[in-house]
Scaffold this motif. Sequence first.
Motif, PDB file in Angstrom:
ATOM      1  N   GLU A  85       0.790  -1.164  -0.400  1.00 13.08           N
ATOM      2  CA  GLU A  85      -0.495  -0.202  -0.071  1.00 13.08           C
ATOM      3  C   GLU A  85       1.072   1.507   0.092  1.00 13.08           C
ATOM      4  O   GLU A  85       0.874   2.254  -1.217  1.00 13.08           O
ATOM      5  CB  GLU A  85      -0.830  -0.244   1.345  1.00 13.08           C
ATOM      6  N   ILE A  86       1.976   0.967   0.429  1.00  9.93           N
ATOM      7  CA  ILE A  86       2.410   2.216   0.654  1.00  9.93           C
ATOM      8  C   ILE A  86       2.999   2.398  -0.678  1.00  9.93           C
ATOM      9  O   ILE A  86       3.291   3.714  -1.229  1.00  9.93           O
ATOM     10  CB  ILE A  86       3.839   2.126   2.000  1.00  9.93           C
ATOM     11  N   ASP A  87       3.767   1.669  -1.401  1.00  3.87           N
ATOM     12  CA  ASP A  87       4.181   2.022  -2.362  1.00  3.87           C
ATOM     13  C   ASP A  87       3.149   2.367  -3.751  1.00  3.87           C
ATOM     14  O   ASP A  87       3.379   3.350  -4.966  1.00  3.87           O
ATOM     15  CB  ASP A  87       5.122   0.363  -2.847  1.00  3.87           C
ATOM     16  N   GLU A  88       1.844   1.828  -3.278  1.00  9.04           N
ATOM     17  CA  GLU A  88       0.372   1.984  -4.576  1.00  9.04           C
ATOM     18  C   GLU A  88       0.952   3.497  -3.952  1.00  9.04           C
ATOM     19  O   GLU A  88       0.925   4.345  -4.820  1.00  9.04           O
ATOM     20  CB  GLU A  88       0.045   1.685  -4.329  1.00  9.04           C
ATOM     21  N   LEU A  89       1.080   4.126  -2.621  1.00  9.08           N
ATOM     22  CA  LEU A  89       0.483   5.381  -2.434  1.00  9.08           C
ATOM     23  C   LEU A  89       1.862   6.767  -3.122  1.00  9.08           C
ATOM     24  O   LEU A  89       1.498   7.069  -3.513  1.00  9.08           O
ATOM     25  CB  LEU A  89       0.545   5.757  -1.082  1.00  9.08           C
ATOM     26  N   VAL A  90       2.872   6.420  -3.171  1.00 10.24           N
ATOM     27  CA  VAL A  90       3.961   6.971  -4.014  1.00 10.24           C
ATOM     28  C   VAL A  90       3.665   7.372  -5.137  1.00 10.24           C
ATOM     29  O   VAL A  90       4.246   8.188  -5.674  1.00 10.24           O
ATOM     30  CB  VAL A  90       5.227   6.148  -3.174  1.00 10.24           C
ATOM     31  N   ASP A  91       4.132   5.693  -5.787  1.00  3.83           N
ATOM     32  CA  ASP A  91       3.455   5.816  -7.172  1.00  3.83           C
ATOM     33  C   ASP A  91       2.218   6.536  -7.600  1.00  3.83           C
ATOM     34  O   ASP A  91       2.567   7.496  -8.205  1.00  3.83           O
ATOM     35  CB  ASP A  91       3.306   4.628  -7.193  1.00  3.83           C
ATOM     36  N   GLU A  92       1.657   6.718  -6.684  1.00  5.40           N
ATOM     37  CA  GLU A  92       0.113   7.538  -7.050  1.00  5.40           C
ATOM     38  C   GLU A  92       0.479   9.385  -6.851  1.00  5.40           C
ATOM     39  O   GLU A  92       0.008  10.247  -7.446  1.00  5.40           O
ATOM     40  CB  GLU A  92      -0.851   7.392  -6.498  1.00  5.40           C
ATOM     41  N   TRP A  93       1.141   9.606  -6.236  1.00  4.03           N
ATOM     42  CA  TRP A  93       2.114  11.173  -5.855  1.00  4.03           C
ATOM     43  C   TRP A  93       2.827  11.653  -7.400  1.00  4.03           C
ATOM     44  O   TRP A  93       3.438  11.044  -7.395  1.00  4.03           O
ATOM     45  CB  TRP A  93       2.395  11.048  -4.721  1.00  4.03           C
TER      46      TRP A  93
END
Length: 533
Positions: A85-93
Amino acid sequence: MDNSTRTLQPLFAFLAYSLNRVETTFYKIPGSHVVARYVKSSHQDDPGRTVLEILLVIFAIRTLLQSRTRSDSGGKHFIKFSEKEIDELVDEWTPEPLTQPLSAEEQTDLASIPVIVGTNGPKPKLQSGKQVLNLASYNFTGLAGNEVIKERAIETLRKYGLGSCGPPGFYGTIDVHMDLERDIADFLGAESVILYSQAFSTITSVIPAFAKRGDIIVADRGVNFAIQRGLYVSRSTIRWYDHNDLKSLEDVLESVQRETRKRKLPLTRRFIVTEGIFEKDGAMVDLPKIIELKHKYKYRLMLDESFSFGTVGRTGRGLTELYNVPATEVDMLMGSVANTLNASGGFCAGSSFIINHQRVNGPAFIFSATGPALHATSASEGISILRNTPSILTTLHENVRTIRAILDRVDCITIPSHHASPMIHIHVRVPGPSTLQLPGPGAGKPSNPASVQPREPPVFDIEGEERLLQEIIDEAMAQGVWVTRARRLRGQEFVDARPSIRLSVSSAFTKKECEKAANVIKAAAIKVLGRRK
């Protein structure tokens, strides 16, 4: 009971001994007797106050000792994410851009900037291979490319090298810098002069070196961007008068005087800040009248002569020579070494007290490296040329009159510049009954001195006028005459200046070349602006 008393007697004795030691130690502290007298008198007059103060001291000590942050050991207020989830949030930012992207007009402007190949001067060669008449650069005296100055600069480069690698107040001052300061002071008839390594930062540094919070500055609403920065940094109380309107200036000075008397305000430093020739439109200030007002109302005068020094007056000494006013009447006289002396940097002339104060309080002087030695010797040589060749200024003034004689008769443009100004601004004349006219002196109600905006600000179409002006410039360039729009920092200046074409007349042109340039600009303006009909 007697047994109990005897049992506690050692404890009482210890407490008495400890209190005595604390009292003795306390009175050894400097100022302790004063504190003790204060506590005794306070307790005697108001015992409740003593209790309150003790509670406040205890509360202060408790606050200092306790932790400022309380960790949430239970984790009730935190959301736990998995690594995925952390990686997905970083990619979406998506980070916000540092600035807005350049507009189409700005990109076009950057792409259309002419590039000079070889020496800059009155007739440079562009990268396209075309040779043009250069009315875009501030080569007013025609010293750019002067062979005598070139030779002097080469000699200096071989002797001193290029840069000083240090600020003037520490280890960057070279003897040629001091020579130039003396040359400018002697040329102007001033007591002393200080050099700055950049012309823009000169007035920006001089203003806050003297004017501080609480001081009063009365400034023209049409001052250039460098002055605006200096006013902003000073944090002084600014009062504004209408552009180049000395009746408005006197009204503002009178209103400041009335306000001071009415509110019984303390005496503070007071300054009038204006330009000799205004960078925004080429208008010229009435220096004798300004000096009369400064003496009448007890103000100091800061005069920026960046465009009048070296261009007006019989030998180029500026407004003081033009109006036959001693330079000592101007408290702080600023000028540019770059515009007319074929070098770089700026200067401030004034009394020794004013100049020495800047050497220890002028930010741009203290924190900037001094200019190259070759620029100092080039400027000194330029002053020598102006002294010995007064025909340079005579030719410059004749060229200005030649160009104005042609352009003043063109119906589709207006020129707000003074007739003696070598910097000529051209505005588009708005057709029909809506023709833009700046309010004349005394027209309508007076503006609010506390606001930089005039009561009746002129309204103009910035984008539309700039587009028309650029078409005129392109048409003139096609005919071998290089002119430019006056560049502005839209949104950063206190008051947006009206778009204009800026001509910089040079003494290096012949009369025929001036006539050719003026006629080309005239034809381009008629061709472009005639399409609107």
